[in-house]
Motif scaffolding. Sequence first.
Motif, PDB file in Angstrom:
ATOM      1  N   GLU A  22       0.833  -1.192   0.000  1.00  0.00           N
ATOM      2  CA  GLU A  22       0.000   0.000   0.000  1.00  0.00           C
ATOM      3  C   GLU A  22       0.875   1.252   0.000  1.00  0.00           C
ATOM      4  O   GLU A  22       0.607   2.225  -0.693  1.00  0.00           O
ATOM      5  CB  GLU A  22      -0.875  -0.031   1.248  1.00  0.00           C
ATOM      6  N   GLN A  23       1.951   1.185   0.787  1.00  0.00           N
ATOM      7  CA  GLN A  23       2.884   2.300   0.868  1.00  0.00           C
ATOM      8  C   GLN A  23       3.527   2.565  -0.492  1.00  0.00           C
ATOM      9  O   GLN A  23       3.683   3.714  -0.902  1.00  0.00           O
ATOM     10  CB  GLN A  23       3.966   1.952   1.890  1.00  0.00           C
ATOM     11  N   VAL A  24       3.903   1.487  -1.174  1.00  0.00           N
ATOM     12  CA  VAL A  24       4.503   1.621  -2.502  1.00  0.00           C
ATOM     13  C   VAL A  24       3.519   2.339  -3.426  1.00  0.00           C
ATOM     14  O   VAL A  24       3.888   3.254  -4.164  1.00  0.00           O
ATOM     15  CB  VAL A  24       4.884   0.241  -3.088  1.00  0.00           C
ATOM     16  N   GLU A  25       2.258   1.941  -3.338  1.00  0.00           N
ATOM     17  CA  GLU A  25       1.235   2.534  -4.198  1.00  0.00           C
ATOM     18  C   GLU A  25       1.060   4.026  -3.909  1.00  0.00           C
ATOM     19  O   GLU A  25       1.072   4.850  -4.823  1.00  0.00           O
ATOM     20  CB  GLU A  25      -0.086   1.805  -3.942  1.00  0.00           C
ATOM     21  N   VAL A  26       0.918   4.348  -2.626  1.00  0.00           N
ATOM     22  CA  VAL A  26       0.709   5.744  -2.223  1.00  0.00           C
ATOM     23  C   VAL A  26       1.928   6.593  -2.613  1.00  0.00           C
ATOM     24  O   VAL A  26       1.775   7.683  -3.176  1.00  0.00           O
ATOM     25  CB  VAL A  26       0.450   5.825  -0.695  1.00  0.00           C
ATOM     26  N   LEU A  27       3.121   6.075  -2.327  1.00  0.00           N
ATOM     27  CA  LEU A  27       4.337   6.836  -2.609  1.00  0.00           C
ATOM     28  C   LEU A  27       4.548   7.017  -4.108  1.00  0.00           C
ATOM     29  O   LEU A  27       5.011   8.065  -4.553  1.00  0.00           O
ATOM     30  CB  LEU A  27       5.557   6.150  -1.973  1.00  0.00           C
ATOM     31  N   PHE A  56      13.580  18.612  -3.040  1.00  0.00           N
ATOM     32  CA  PHE A  56      13.812  17.939  -1.769  1.00  0.00           C
ATOM     33  C   PHE A  56      12.723  16.898  -1.525  1.00  0.00           C
ATOM     34  O   PHE A  56      13.008  15.756  -1.160  1.00  0.00           O
ATOM     35  CB  PHE A  56      13.821  18.970  -0.635  1.00  0.00           C
ATOM     36  N   GLU A  57      11.491  17.311  -1.763  1.00  0.00           N
ATOM     37  CA  GLU A  57      10.356  16.417  -1.551  1.00  0.00           C
ATOM     38  C   GLU A  57      10.466  15.194  -2.465  1.00  0.00           C
ATOM     39  O   GLU A  57      10.187  14.068  -2.064  1.00  0.00           O
ATOM     40  CB  GLU A  57       9.064  17.181  -1.871  1.00  0.00           C
ATOM     41  N   ARG A  58      10.901  15.467  -3.673  1.00  0.00           N
ATOM     42  CA  ARG A  58      11.045  14.407  -4.663  1.00  0.00           C
ATOM     43  C   ARG A  58      12.103  13.391  -4.221  1.00  0.00           C
ATOM     44  O   ARG A  58      11.901  12.179  -4.307  1.00  0.00           O
ATOM     45  CB  ARG A  58      11.453  15.053  -5.986  1.00  0.00           C
ATOM     46  N   ALA A  59      13.242  13.894  -3.734  1.00  0.00           N
ATOM     47  CA  ALA A  59      14.318  13.010  -3.274  1.00  0.00           C
ATOM     48  C   ALA A  59      13.865  12.185  -2.076  1.00  0.00           C
ATOM     49  O   ALA A  59      14.165  10.994  -1.968  1.00  0.00           O
ATOM     50  CB  ALA A  59      15.547  13.832  -2.903  1.00  0.00           C
ATOM     51  N   GLN A  60      13.120  12.857  -1.179  1.00  0.00           N
ATOM     52  CA  GLN A  60      12.658  12.174   0.024  1.00  0.00           C
ATOM     53  C   GLN A  60      11.650  11.071  -0.334  1.00  0.00           C
ATOM     54  O   GLN A  60      11.726   9.959   0.185  1.00  0.00           O
ATOM     55  CB  GLN A  60      12.004  13.202   0.940  1.00  0.00           C
ATOM     56  N   LEU A  61      10.736  11.401  -1.226  1.00  0.00           N
ATOM     57  CA  LEU A  61       9.740  10.417  -1.648  1.00  0.00           C
ATOM     58  C   LEU A  61      10.406   9.240  -2.360  1.00  0.00           C
ATOM     59  O   LEU A  61      10.023   8.091  -2.156  1.00  0.00           O
ATOM     60  CB  LEU A  61       8.705  11.063  -2.575  1.00  0.00           C
ATOM     61  N   SER A  62      11.406   9.535  -3.180  1.00  0.00           N
ATOM     62  CA  SER A  62      12.134   8.467  -3.875  1.00  0.00           C
ATOM     63  C   SER A  62      12.778   7.511  -2.884  1.00  0.00           C
ATOM     64  O   SER A  62      12.724   6.293  -3.052  1.00  0.00           O
ATOM     65  CB  SER A  62      13.234   9.045  -4.764  1.00  0.00           C
ATOM     66  N   MET A  64      11.905   7.007   0.226  1.00  0.00           N
ATOM     67  CA  MET A  64      10.865   6.265   0.936  1.00  0.00           C
ATOM     68  C   MET A  64      10.289   5.158   0.057  1.00  0.00           C
ATOM     69  O   MET A  64       9.990   4.058   0.529  1.00  0.00           O
ATOM     70  CB  MET A  64       9.748   7.212   1.384  1.00  0.00           C
ATOM     71  N   LEU A  65      10.148   5.467  -1.219  1.00  0.00           N
ATOM     72  CA  LEU A  65       9.616   4.480  -2.155  1.00  0.00           C
ATOM     73  C   LEU A  65      10.588   3.307  -2.299  1.00  0.00           C
ATOM     74  O   LEU A  65      10.169   2.144  -2.304  1.00  0.00           O
ATOM     75  CB  LEU A  65       9.355   5.147  -3.506  1.00  0.00           C
ATOM     76  N   ASP A  66      11.865   3.620  -2.384  1.00  0.00           N
ATOM     77  CA  ASP A  66      12.887   2.557  -2.449  1.00  0.00           C
ATOM     78  C   ASP A  66      12.800   1.655  -1.228  1.00  0.00           C
ATOM     79  O   ASP A  66      12.858   0.429  -1.338  1.00  0.00           O
ATOM     80  CB  ASP A  66      14.292   3.158  -2.517  1.00  0.00           C
ATOM     81  N   ALA A  67      12.677   2.279  -0.054  1.00  0.00           N
ATOM     82  CA  ALA A  67      12.618   1.513   1.192  1.00  0.00           C
ATOM     83  C   ALA A  67      11.371   0.631   1.214  1.00  0.00           C
ATOM     84  O   ALA A  67      11.437  -0.537   1.618  1.00  0.00           O
ATOM     85  CB  ALA A  67      12.630   2.457   2.387  1.00  0.00           C
ATOM     86  N   ALA A  68      10.244   1.177   0.756  1.00  0.00           N
ATOM     87  CA  ALA A  68       8.996   0.412   0.754  1.00  0.00           C
ATOM     88  C   ALA A  68       9.088  -0.763  -0.222  1.00  0.00           C
ATOM     89  O   ALA A  68       8.626  -1.864   0.067  1.00  0.00           O
ATOM     90  CB  ALA A  68       7.817   1.320   0.394  1.00  0.00           C
ATOM     91  N   ARG A  69       9.718  -0.516  -1.379  1.00  0.00           N
ATOM     92  CA  ARG A  69       9.887  -1.601  -2.351  1.00  0.00           C
ATOM     93  C   ARG A  69      10.788  -2.696  -1.807  1.00  0.00           C
ATOM     94  O   ARG A  69      10.542  -3.880  -2.022  1.00  0.00           O
ATOM     95  CB  ARG A  69      10.501  -1.047  -3.640  1.00  0.00           C
ATOM     96  N   ARG A  70      11.846  -2.271  -1.101  1.00  0.00           N
ATOM     97  CA  ARG A  70      12.754  -3.253  -0.494  1.00  0.00           C
ATOM     98  C   ARG A  70      12.010  -4.082   0.537  1.00  0.00           C
ATOM     99  O   ARG A  70      12.221  -5.282   0.653  1.00  0.00           O
ATOM    100  CB  ARG A  70      13.928  -2.535   0.161  1.00  0.00           C
ATOM    101  N   ARG A  71      11.130  -3.406   1.300  1.00  0.00           N
ATOM    102  CA  ARG A  71      10.375  -4.120   2.320  1.00  0.00           C
ATOM    103  C   ARG A  71       9.483  -5.183   1.685  1.00  0.00           C
ATOM    104  O   ARG A  71       9.410  -6.305   2.167  1.00  0.00           O
ATOM    105  CB  ARG A  71       9.551  -3.102   3.132  1.00  0.00           C
ATOM    106  N   VAL A  72       8.826  -4.815   0.587  1.00  0.00           N
ATOM    107  CA  VAL A  72       7.987  -5.796  -0.123  1.00  0.00           C
ATOM    108  C   VAL A  72       8.841  -6.991  -0.541  1.00  0.00           C
ATOM    109  O   VAL A  72       8.442  -8.148  -0.361  1.00  0.00           O
ATOM    110  CB  VAL A  72       7.297  -5.157  -1.362  1.00  0.00           C
TER     111      VAL A  72
END
Length: 121
Positions: A22-27, A56-62, A64-72
């Motif tokens: 879900e996080q991956v989707e939202v991010l 900055f927001e873009r880098a932060q979201l990227s 977070m998205l990487d981390a969420a994908r890794r978690r999946v």
Amino acid sequence: MPGSPEPDRAAALAAERCLAAEQVEVLTRDLARVVQASESSNADDEHDPEGSTIAFERAQLSAMLDAARRRVQDVDGALARLAAGDDGRCERCGSSIGDERLLARPWTRLCIACARDQRQV
Ligand SMILES: [Zn+2]
């Protein structure tokens, strides 16, 4: 019997996977919006304060998205190991990871001692 299914761990993994997906989707959606915003605003002006906020927001979201994908991926790996009869042993030293740790971090592949070790390296 050894290698019998562990419903608690499987349930914890399924719940974690749901959350992470879900996080991956939202991010992904948020990131797409930020990318769009940066393209439609005058972000080619480096000195535009809004432009740097967006960057900055873009880098932060990227990140977070990487981390969420890794978690999946981690959770999927753990589910596959569980299905293959993994009984919660440490990948590195082969000792039991322990129920408490497995329920708190069901995707983990290392016992707490090895995890600490690896962080120090
Ligand atoms: Zn270990």
